[in-house]
Design an enzyme around this catalytic site. Structure first.
Site, PDB file in Angstrom:
ATOM      1  CD  GLU A 123      -1.224  -2.341   2.162  1.00 58.91           C
ATOM      2  OE1 GLU A 123      -1.989  -2.999   2.891  1.00 58.91           O
ATOM      3  OE2 GLU A 123       0.005  -2.564   2.073  1.00 58.91           O
ATOM      4  CB  CYS A 176      -0.649  -0.429   5.539  1.00 55.29           C
ATOM      5  SG  CYS A 176       0.926  -1.170   5.082  1.00 55.29           S
ATOM      6  CD1 TRP A 199      18.815 -32.809 -20.938  1.00 53.12           C
ATOM      7  CD2 TRP A 199      18.042 -32.607 -18.850  1.00 53.12           C
ATOM      8  NE1 TRP A 199      19.866 -32.455 -20.135  1.00 53.12           N
ATOM      9  CE2 TRP A 199      19.410 -32.322 -18.844  1.00 53.12           C
ATOM     10  CE3 TRP A 199      17.350 -32.542 -17.649  1.00 53.12           C
ATOM     11  CZ2 TRP A 199      20.087 -31.986 -17.664  1.00 53.12           C
ATOM     12  CZ3 TRP A 199      18.020 -32.210 -16.499  1.00 53.12           C
ATOM     13  CH2 TRP A 199      19.376 -31.938 -16.518  1.00 53.12           C
ATOM     14  CG  ASP A 254      20.028 -38.530 -11.455  1.00 52.33           C
ATOM     15  OD1 ASP A 254      20.169 -39.561 -12.144  1.00 52.33           O
ATOM     16  OD2 ASP A 254      18.939 -37.952 -11.296  1.00 52.33           O
ATOM     17  NE  ARG A 308      23.501 -27.224 -13.194  1.00 54.22           N
ATOM     18  CZ  ARG A 308      22.758 -28.124 -12.547  1.00 54.22           C
ATOM     19  NH1 ARG A 308      22.906 -28.288 -11.235  1.00 54.22           N
ATOM     20  NH2 ARG A 308      21.869 -28.853 -13.185  1.00 54.22           N
ATOM     21  CB  SER A 327       7.014 -40.639   1.126  1.00 53.24           C
ATOM     22  OG  SER A 327       7.306 -41.997   0.884  1.00 53.24           O
TER      23      SER A 327
END
Length: 374
Positions: free
Chosen positions: A53, A88, A174, A204, A211, A312
């Site tokens: 505001e 505010c 990918w 992996d 990045r 999970s």
């Protein structure tokens, strides 16, 4: 007169600009309207900075616009208390605002309704509930911080059209395109931790960093959920390059093992989690999330790796938001790895249901932002 939903929609888009920087405050946007046109706007840019505001009022004055008599559209009820910034409501009254339209009331019970009532008591016209659900979605993270001891939990999945996240032998590079992957790295800039399963860690050898070439801020913690701790001697990108930013969630027994001691000596954090009483074979992931917030200061987490981990998190009620990047591809292999796993659902009534908060495309990938259907 223009549809006033347009004004609140603009305030909502402005509020999103502060996502990740306002924490632990909510994202808020505001616009000033006169004669059916937006004449000024603002949003809460960062924790400790002026609220939306006040920013909108500053914008008006910078443009030489007298805000008196304008209507203010704001996504969240204006505050009526002194915190890091003045209330505010005071700024609104001093500016001579004629009417305030509020998307949703502050969920904090100690202040809910106080700002709206304060303005009404000073003869400002106040209306509430415009685009209420959309404005509540804006502050879903704030509500989690107010009502639980854990961070706001986002689950990210990159899938094919048939709901697969990897081939049967684990190949996932990918599925989604470059634009989607860039968006995921942008998410990592404001999430305090990236969480993956032990299978993803072993297959992996990830870094779990942002990045983006232009990003030079702090990197998220890397959290691995695994009952089997790695051999520190065999090395991995995380153990060699950023052990001090790596956390393992494992069993309480494993956390007392020799391997846990070796990892701790490298600078790695090893937390033993209890098993759920309702699911004796399942680690209590909520306990891990609470530790991330209390010990590491994480307010957002991004879970990325593994269908069993995704399942999970969902079973334990820990998915506050689901972000799906769906590539226009089909594997067609029933043994390929599914986005969610580890559950037996025998009828359609057993489905987990979601509602769409946002949808669009990143290049050719369909993007969906979802929350659990209430």
């Amino acid at each position: 007169m223009r549809d006033e939903n347009v004004f609140m929609d603009r305030a909502i888009r402005l509020a999103e600009k502060g996502r990740g920087r306002t924490a632990p405050n909510p994202c808020v946007g505001a616009v000033l309207v006169r004669g059916g046109e937006i004449v000024a706007e603002g949003w809460h840019t960062a924790c400790g900075q002026p609220h939306a505001e006040v920013e909108a009022l500053r914008d008006a004055r910078a443009k030489g616009i007298d805000p008196s008599g304008c209507t203010l559209y704001v996504t969240l009820e204006p505050c009526n208390h002194h915190g890091k910034t003045p209330p505010c409501t005071q700024a609104i009254l001093e500016a001579g605002i004629a009417e305030v339209v509020i998307g949703c009331i502050d969920p904090n019970r100690s202040v809910a309704g106080g700002g709206a009532d304060s303005l009404r008591n000073r003869r400002v016209k106040v209306r509430t509930g415009l685009r209420e659900q959309e404005c509540k979605d804006l502050i879903a993270d704030f509500l989690i911080w107010q009502t639980t001891a854990r961070p706001y939990s986002i689950l990210k999945l990159a899938t094919t059209l048939d709901g697969k996240i990897a081939t049967r032998d684990g190949q996932a590079a990918w599925i989604s395109g470059e634009a989607s992957r860039r968006e995921v790295h942008r998410l990592r800039t404001w999430c305090g931790a990236v969480i993956v399963g032990g299978g993803t860690f072993r297959a992996d050898n990830p870094m779990l960093t942002c990045r983006l070439p232009e990003y030079d801020g702090p990197q998220p913690l890397a959290v691995i959920v695994s009952r089997e701790l790695p051999d520190p001697g065999k090395g991995s990108h995380l153990l060699s390059a950023r052990p001090g930013q790596t956390v393992f969630w494992t069993t309480e027994a494993q956390s007392r093992s020799e391997r846990a001691t070796q990892l701790t000596e490298l600078g790695v954090t090893v937390w033993g989690l209890p098993f759920l009483k309702s699911e004796p074979e399942a680690l209590d992931l909520g306990a891990g999330l609470q530790l991330l917030r209390s010990d590491k200061g994480c307010l957002y987490t991004l879970t990325e790796g593994g269908g069993h981990l995704a399942g999970s998190m969902q079973r334990q009620g820990l998915v506050d938001e689901l972000r799906i990047f769906q590539a226009m591809k089909v594997l067609g292999d029933e043994e390929a790895r599914s986005a969610f796993a580890g559950r037996k659902a025998l009828s359609m009534q057993d489905c987990w249901e979601f509602r769409t908060v946002e949808q669009g495309f990143f290049d050719t990938d369909l993007y969906l932002r979802l929350r659990a259907k209430e």
